[in-house]
Design a protein around this motif. Structure first.
Motif: not given
Length: 89
Positions: A22, A80, A83-84, A88
């Motif tokens: 992360r 990750r 996922e971001v 969006e």
């Protein structure tokens, strides 16, 4: 000192791995890329053999574990970031 059960150590390692991923994913792209490049350069054991690990030796276990850990962290960073991006869109 008390012996810690293996399952507890594995859970702690997983927590640290996820936190590192992360943190790397949260970096700006210009700062993230050198870290990802470094992980990529270190995710394979380079011992001069055509097929690293083909002939295991006693001292290779730790080196292979380190390589695998870098590979897992890089994969988690990619997950990750995906996922971001999905969040969006």
């Amino acid at each position: 000192m008390t012996d810690t059960p293996l399952s507890i150590l594995e859970a702690r390692l997983e927590a640290q791995r996820r936190l590192l991923a992360r943190l790397v994913a949260a970096l700006e792209p210009g700062a993230r890329q050198p870290v990802m490049d470094w992980l990529d350069q270190h995710d394979t054991l380079r011992d001069g053999q055509e097929d690293p690990g083909a002939v295991p030796t006693d001292d290779m276990g730790a080196a292979l574990a380190v390589s695998e850990e870098f590979r897992l962290i890089a994969r988690l960073v990619g997950d990750r970031l995906h996922e971001v991006e999905q969040g969006e869109g």
